[in-house]
Design a protein around this motif. Structure first.
Motif, mmCIF file in Angstrom:
data_model
loop_
_atom_site.group_PDB
_atom_site.id
_atom_site.type_symbol
_atom_site.label_atom_id
_atom_site.label_comp_id
_atom_site.label_asym_id
_atom_site.label_seq_id
_atom_site.Cartn_x
_atom_site.Cartn_y
_atom_site.Cartn_z
ATOM 1 N N MET A 1 -12.233 -38.820 -48.368
ATOM 2 C CA MET A 1 -11.633 -37.561 -47.543
ATOM 3 C C MET A 1 -11.149 -38.191 -46.417
ATOM 4 O O MET A 1 -11.490 -39.126 -45.613
ATOM 5 C CB MET A 1 -12.719 -36.836 -47.221
ATOM 6 C CG MET A 1 -12.567 -35.689 -46.169
ATOM 7 S SD MET A 1 -13.815 -34.621 -45.857
ATOM 8 C CE MET A 1 -14.767 -35.516 -44.483
ATOM 9 N N PHE A 2 -9.963 -37.602 -45.688
ATOM 10 C CA PHE A 2 -9.155 -38.022 -44.578
ATOM 11 C C PHE A 2 -9.454 -37.240 -43.543
ATOM 12 O O PHE A 2 -9.768 -35.914 -43.532
ATOM 13 C CB PHE A 2 -7.764 -37.933 -44.908
ATOM 14 C CG PHE A 2 -7.137 -39.199 -45.660
ATOM 15 C CD1 PHE A 2 -6.607 -40.291 -45.365
ATOM 16 C CD2 PHE A 2 -6.858 -38.927 -47.127
ATOM 17 C CE1 PHE A 2 -6.123 -41.413 -45.813
ATOM 18 C CE2 PHE A 2 -6.424 -40.125 -47.982
ATOM 19 C CZ PHE A 2 -6.136 -41.226 -47.221
ATOM 20 N N ILE A 40 -15.527 -43.709 -38.568
ATOM 21 C CA ILE A 40 -14.656 -42.632 -39.138
ATOM 22 C C ILE A 40 -13.748 -43.339 -40.320
ATOM 23 O O ILE A 40 -12.846 -44.242 -40.010
ATOM 24 C CB ILE A 40 -13.633 -41.736 -38.341
ATOM 25 C CG1 ILE A 40 -14.437 -40.958 -37.295
ATOM 26 C CG2 ILE A 40 -12.838 -40.756 -39.236
ATOM 27 C CD1 ILE A 40 -13.646 -40.324 -36.289
ATOM 28 N N LEU A 41 -14.074 -43.089 -41.468
ATOM 29 C CA LEU A 41 -13.276 -43.796 -42.352
ATOM 30 C C LEU A 41 -12.175 -43.161 -42.773
ATOM 31 O O LEU A 41 -12.297 -41.870 -43.050
ATOM 32 C CB LEU A 41 -14.296 -44.068 -43.954
ATOM 33 C CG LEU A 41 -13.831 -45.231 -44.740
ATOM 34 C CD1 LEU A 41 -13.747 -46.519 -44.167
ATOM 35 C CD2 LEU A 41 -14.645 -45.136 -46.050
ATOM 36 N N ARG A 42 -10.955 -43.749 -42.845
ATOM 37 C CA ARG A 42 -9.671 -43.005 -43.286
ATOM 38 C C ARG A 42 -9.259 -41.900 -42.400
ATOM 39 O O ARG A 42 -9.245 -40.856 -42.642
ATOM 40 C CB ARG A 42 -9.725 -42.618 -44.623
ATOM 41 C CG ARG A 42 -9.754 -43.514 -45.801
ATOM 42 C CD ARG A 42 -9.683 -42.979 -47.208
ATOM 43 N NE ARG A 42 -10.928 -42.262 -47.563
ATOM 44 C CZ ARG A 42 -12.126 -42.514 -47.857
ATOM 45 N NH1 ARG A 42 -12.073 -44.035 -48.143
ATOM 46 N NH2 ARG A 42 -13.041 -42.007 -48.091
ATOM 47 N N LEU A 178 -3.562 -49.371 -40.789
ATOM 48 C CA LEU A 178 -4.219 -50.329 -40.130
ATOM 49 C C LEU A 178 -5.598 -50.427 -40.957
ATOM 50 O O LEU A 178 -6.003 -49.554 -41.413
ATOM 51 C CB LEU A 178 -4.334 -50.216 -38.597
ATOM 52 C CG LEU A 178 -3.455 -50.089 -37.557
ATOM 53 C CD1 LEU A 178 -2.827 -48.702 -37.617
ATOM 54 C CD2 LEU A 178 -4.105 -50.352 -36.370
ATOM 55 N N ARG A 179 -5.965 -51.796 -41.183
ATOM 56 C CA ARG A 179 -7.327 -51.876 -41.989
ATOM 57 C C ARG A 179 -8.634 -51.705 -40.866
ATOM 58 O O ARG A 179 -9.414 -51.153 -41.463
ATOM 59 C CB ARG A 179 -7.340 -53.248 -42.292
ATOM 60 C CG ARG A 179 -7.547 -54.431 -41.315
ATOM 61 C CD ARG A 179 -7.597 -55.738 -41.586
ATOM 62 N NE ARG A 179 -7.729 -56.668 -40.523
ATOM 63 C CZ ARG A 179 -8.975 -56.740 -39.851
ATOM 64 N NH1 ARG A 179 -9.984 -56.122 -40.100
ATOM 65 N NH2 ARG A 179 -8.799 -57.634 -38.694
ATOM 66 N N SER A 180 -8.354 -51.779 -39.595
ATOM 67 C CA SER A 180 -9.363 -51.624 -38.598
ATOM 68 C C SER A 180 -9.005 -51.267 -37.447
ATOM 69 O O SER A 180 -7.768 -52.007 -36.982
ATOM 70 C CB SER A 180 -10.213 -53.000 -38.507
ATOM 71 O OG SER A 180 -11.122 -52.913 -37.687
ATOM 72 N N ASN A 217 -7.745 -47.222 -41.558
ATOM 73 C CA ASN A 217 -8.806 -47.305 -42.470
ATOM 74 C C ASN A 217 -10.145 -47.024 -41.990
ATOM 75 O O ASN A 217 -11.250 -46.408 -42.590
ATOM 76 C CB ASN A 217 -8.873 -48.371 -43.552
ATOM 77 C CG ASN A 217 -9.543 -48.461 -44.743
ATOM 78 O OD1 ASN A 217 -9.590 -47.496 -45.557
ATOM 79 N ND2 ASN A 217 -10.307 -49.339 -44.754
ATOM 80 N N SER A 218 -10.415 -47.767 -41.079
ATOM 81 C CA SER A 218 -11.741 -47.836 -40.201
ATOM 82 C C SER A 218 -11.589 -47.602 -38.811
ATOM 83 O O SER A 218 -11.222 -48.565 -38.105
ATOM 84 C CB SER A 218 -12.581 -49.262 -40.443
ATOM 85 O OG SER A 218 -13.824 -49.087 -39.584
ATOM 86 N N LEU A 219 -11.697 -46.399 -38.399
ATOM 87 C CA LEU A 219 -11.559 -46.014 -36.978
ATOM 88 C C LEU A 219 -12.876 -46.125 -36.378
ATOM 89 O O LEU A 219 -13.583 -45.214 -36.766
ATOM 90 C CB LEU A 219 -10.792 -44.634 -36.739
ATOM 91 C CG LEU A 219 -10.627 -44.373 -35.337
ATOM 92 C CD1 LEU A 219 -9.604 -45.054 -34.542
ATOM 93 C CD2 LEU A 219 -10.101 -42.736 -35.133
#
Length: 337
Positions: A1-2, A40-42, A178-180, A217-219
C-alpha cells in the motif's frame, strides 16, 4: 500500500507527512543501526509548485545556507566534504569523516564513471521531448550494496536512488525515488535539492517546471528525534518569488561563480569584510544574488559578526529565503545565550 501526501507547497506536504509520523500510533517501529525508527513504508509526496520548496514548519528550523550550498555542490558535480561541512558541522556524524563523500549526489550525476548525466538528459530532452528514457542514476550497486553479511560499504550510502524526467504538456515533470528518508533531517533538504534541479533543468530546456513527485520507500523518524523535533503549522505567507531558470550556458557560469564564492567563505583566511564586499561586487542575476547574500550572511555570522550578517539578510529580496534565514539565525542566537 502507498501512503500519499500532497499539497501546493513543500511545507504543506512535509507538515502532513511529519504529523502522520508523529501522531499515528498504528505505524510500526523498526530497528536500525542508528536506533529505533517509526516508519511509513512506501510514501508518495507530491509538491504541485516546485518553486515553493522552503520548509518553515520544522522546529527547530532548517539551515537555509547549508541547503543552498548543497544545491551548488550538486550542480557543480562536487564531492569534497569540506565544502558542506563548514555549513553543517554534524554532517560527518552521518556521512563519515573522509575528505570526499562516497555518495555525493552531484559527483554521481555529473562525473561518476566520467559521464555527465545532466548534460545527456538535457540533450535528450531537447531533441526528443516525448522520450520516457531519461533516468538519472545515483545508486551504483557495484559500490553501494552491503557486503555479503549485510554490513554497509561505507557510512555515506546514497539515500536518493534515481530521478525520472518527463516533459508533459510542455512542462518538466520530476519523479525522485529514495530508498530511505528521514522526515526531519532528510526530507526538507531533499525537497530543496531536487526541486532546484528540476527548475534548473527546466530553465536549460526553456520550459516551465511542473509538479515534483517523490517516492520514499522508507519514510521514517528516529525515536530520539521525535523528542528533539516538532512540526508547527504556520500562517506566515512566505512566497519564493525567485526563479532559478537560466539558459544552460548562463546557468553553468553562475554556479561556477557561486562555487568560487563558497570556497572563499569557508576559507579561514577570508575576513568578514571580504565576504561582505564580494556579496555586493558580483554581477549575478538577482535570484542568485539572493542566494549569495544568504550564504555570505551565514559565513559572517559564523565569524561572530551578527549585525553585519543581519544586514545582508535584509538586503535579500526573496521573502521565503529571508524568512527561513531569520528563523535559523534567531534559533542559533538563542542557543548561544
Amino acid at each position: 500500500m502507498f501512503h500519499n501526501f500532497a499539497g501546493t507547497t513543500a511545507d504543506e506536504v512535509w507538515y502532513l507527512a511529519a504529523r502522520s509520523l508523529m501522531q499515528d500510533e498504528t505505524l510500526p517501529w523498526r530497528t536500525s543501526r542508528s536506533g529505533n525508527t517509526k516508519e511509513i513504508l512506501r510514501a508518495c509526496l507530491t509538491v504541485e509548485d516546485c518553486r515553493q520548496r522552503w520548509i518553515v514548519s520544522r522546529v527547530p528550523p532548517i539551515n537555509p545556507a547549508f541547503a543552498l550550498a548543497e544545491v551548488v555542490w550538486i550542480v557543480n558535480g562536487l564531492d569534497d566534504a569540506s565544502f558542506l561541512n563548514y555549513f553543517n558541522r554534524y554532517l560527518p556524524k552521518y556521512a563519515g569523516y573522509a575528505p570526499r563523500y562516497h555518495g555525493a549526489y552531484g559527483y554521481r550525476l555529473r562525473k561518476h564513471r566520467h559521464f555527465d548525466q545532466l548534460q545527456r538528459a538535457y540533450e535528450a530532452l531537447m531533441n526528443n521531448p516525448s522520450t520516457r528514457q531519461v533516468v538519472l542514476q545515483i545508486w551504483d550497486s557495484s559500490i553501494d550494496l552491503p557486503d555479503s553479511e549485510g554490513a554497509p560499504a561505507t557510512p555515506d550510502i546514497p539515500c536518493n536512488l534515481m530521478s525520472c524526467l518527463n516533459i508533459r504538456q510542455g512542462k518538466l515533470e520530476w519523479l525522485q525515488i529514495l530508498r530511505s528518508n528521514d522526515i526531519f533531517l532528510g526530507v526538507p533538504y531533499n525537497f530543496i535539492q531536487f526541486t532546484s534541479l528540476q527548475e534548473i533543468m527546466a530553465g536549460w530546456l526553456g520550459i516551465e517546471p511542473a509538479s515534483y513527485n517523490q517516492v520514499s520507500n522508507s519514510l521514517h523518524a528516529y525515536e530520539h528525534d521525535l523528542q528533539r523535533f516538532s512540526c508547527m503549522a504556520t500562517e506566515a505567507h512566505v512566497s519564493n518569488i525567485d526563479s532559478l531558470a537560466l539558459s544552460k550556458e548562463a546557468s553553468e557560469d553562475v554556479f561556477d561563480e557561486l562555487a568560487a564564492a563558497i570556497r572563499a567563505i569557508i576559507n579561514p583566511a577570508t575576513t568578514s569584510g571580504d565576504i561582505y564586499k564580494h556579496a555586493h561586487s558580483n554581477k549575478l542575476p538577482r535570484p542568485y544574488h539572493n542566494v549569495l547574500l544568504i550564504l555570505s550572511a551565514e559565513g559572517i555570522r559564523r565569524r561572530g559578526e551578527p549585525e553585519q550578517s543581519w544586514e545582508l539578510v535584509r538586503q535579500c529580496s526573496n521573502p521565503a529565503l529571508c524568512f527561513a534565514m531569520q528563523r535559523w539565525m534567531e534559533t542559533t542566537a538563542a542557543r548561544a545565550r
